[in-house]
Design an enzyme around this catalytic site. Structure first.
Site, PDB file in Angstrom:
ATOM      1  CD  GLU A 113      -2.395   1.917   0.419  1.00 50.90           C
ATOM      2  OE1 GLU A 113      -2.439   3.147   0.314  1.00 50.90           O
ATOM      3  OE2 GLU A 113      -2.980   1.145  -0.385  1.00 50.90           O
ATOM      4  NE  ARG A 115     -13.957   4.860  -1.479  1.00 57.15           N
ATOM      5  CZ  ARG A 115     -14.242   4.274  -2.646  1.00 57.15           C
ATOM      6  NH1 ARG A 115     -15.340   4.601  -3.303  1.00 57.15           N
ATOM      7  NH2 ARG A 115     -13.436   3.364  -3.147  1.00 57.15           N
ATOM      8  CE1 TYR A 175     -24.347   7.090  -0.674  1.00 56.71           C
ATOM      9  CE2 TYR A 175     -25.019   8.034  -2.762  1.00 56.71           C
ATOM     10  CZ  TYR A 175     -24.060   7.436  -1.974  1.00 56.71           C
ATOM     11  OH  TYR A 175     -22.815   7.182  -2.487  1.00 56.71           O
ATOM     12  CG  ASP A 207     -11.685   2.375 -10.124  1.00 61.37           C
ATOM     13  OD1 ASP A 207     -12.658   1.926 -10.762  1.00 61.37           O
ATOM     14  OD2 ASP A 207     -11.796   3.152  -9.155  1.00 61.37           O
TER      15      ASP A 207
END
Length: 394
Positions: free
Chosen positions: A31, A105, A214, A291
């Site tokens: 990461e 998320r 939302y 992605d």
């Protein structure tokens, strides 16, 4: 047992690591950031995404913090009139085998991170941005920006829309800015007037722009986004933006979305980007997912779901695979995912142009097309998208 290297510790990277570990392999996740965390705001998860999460063993944990909405609403942003609403309640859940829900998320990332930490086969390495890789018939070697080297049997580029792995693997140039700027913020729900709260994903469509909102974080916050078709060409990502700037760019709003927009304070802006679908995103022992493989605009609300599908399919196809069969199985992975993911990429583009942003006669044609649709009609239209895909991972 294979040793898989995964570049990227976001939602897609952790899902991939978990799927590979569940298939009997050892995984090292590299990461770039110093901590494993997720930035951003809301994510929509359709039943196909929940099916993948269940197969990964984290579906129940995600459901605990998810808001299970009642409907998806499309409203006219100029006069406040409803255009169409698709119920996603009991009949929808029975048909598609799962809920439609929205989450922050972090509430999707954290269960995946916890499951990886609990696994004895996943090593999490923060502060390790992948800079380049080399491969041969026997394996892959990855070098990070600080000069460390990691070796394995395969490399999965799960490093997002600005993927370093893709840049070297496919060398297909820069992203395609779509000319839309999106402004995002989160509003504490206690600040939202009760008359404006609704257990729904609501989208207000205007000529060349839209507003969507939302509830997320178990209903504690309102995810709010405003999108403007302004021809932007610079690939901005997460730049802080003044509240007055955002308000000035949406002057024609109906009073309800206008009031919600005024509640936003800590705004950030992005310019939406994607790429054209490609026929292949694997080379030898290196592949892409999410992605990095098939970046798509937000308009189909399927980016996270498609990444989760990738992870499950990849995990299934590589389960207990020997090292000398990696290349062939990665080819099968691309074959299994290419058509569906590419179709979603193109759908997302189309929805932004024809559903959310039309003006004048085109908007009237959209309204005439939507007005006669029944609940069953609407469910039929999303059936291919929200259902569990057929094939590996199903």
């Amino acid at each position: 047992m294979l040793h898989a290297l995964v570049a990227g510790g976001g939602i897609g990277g952790l899902a991939t690591a978990l799927a590979l570990a569940n298939g009997g392999h050892r995984v090292t996740v590299l990461e770039r950031q110093d901590v494993f965390t997720e930035v951003g705001a809301g994510v929509q998860i359709a039943p196909n995404g929940f099916h993948a999460l269940d197969l990964l063993g984290v579906g129940a944990a995600v459901r605990e913090r998810a808001v299970h909405v009642d409907e998806l609403r499309l409203m006219d942003a100029l006069d406040g009139s409803p255009l169409v609403a698709m119920p996603v309640g009991e009949r929808y859940r029975e048909r598609f085998g799962g809920p439609y829900a929205v989450v922050h998320r972090r509430d999707l990332h954290n269960p995946l991170l916890a499951a990886c930490r609990e696994s004895g086969d996943v090593e999490l390495v923060p502060g390790a941005p992948v800079q380049r890789f080399t491969q041969d018939a026997d394996g892959v070697s990855v070098t990070t920006a600080d000069g460390r080297t990691f070796t394995g049997d395969l490399l999965v580029g799960a490093d997002g829309i600005r993927s370093t792995v893709r840049a070297q693997l496919l060398d297909d140039g820069p992203l395609r800015p779509c000319g839309h700027t999106i402004y995002r913020t989160l509003v504490p729900m206690e600040r939202v007037p009760s008359r404006l709260r609704r257990n729904a994903v609501t989208l207000w469509a205007g000529p060349g722009w839209h507003i969507v909102h939302y509830p997320v974080a178990g209903g504690e916050q309102l995810n709010l986004a405003a999108v403007l078709d302004d021809g932007a060409t610079e690939a901005v990502a997460g730049r802080p933006t003044e509240r007055d700037t955002v308000l000035s760019r949406f002057p024609e709003l109906d009073p309800a979305p206008a009031e919600l927009l005024r509640l936003g304070e800590d705004w950030r802006e992005w310019v939406l980007c994607d790429r054209d679908p490609v026929d292949d995103w694997s080379r030898g022992r290196v592949t892409l997912m999410g992605d990095a493989a098939h970046p798509m605009l937000q308009y189909a609300a399927q980016g996270a779901c498609q990444a989760l599908e990738d992870a499950v399919v990849l995990g299934d196809l590589l389960a207990h695979a020997p090292s000398d069969d990696v290349t062939g199985r990665l080819e099968k992975y691309v074959e299994a995912r290419r058509e569906r993911a590419g179709r979603v990429q193109l759908l997302a583009r189309e929805m932004g142009d024809t559903l959310y942003h039309p003006a004048g006669e085109e908007a009237r044609a959209r309204n005439a097309m939507l007005s006669p649709l029944t609940e069953d009609d609407l469910h039929d239209k999303v059936s291919w998208l929200h259902s569990t895909p057929v094939g590996p991972g199903a």
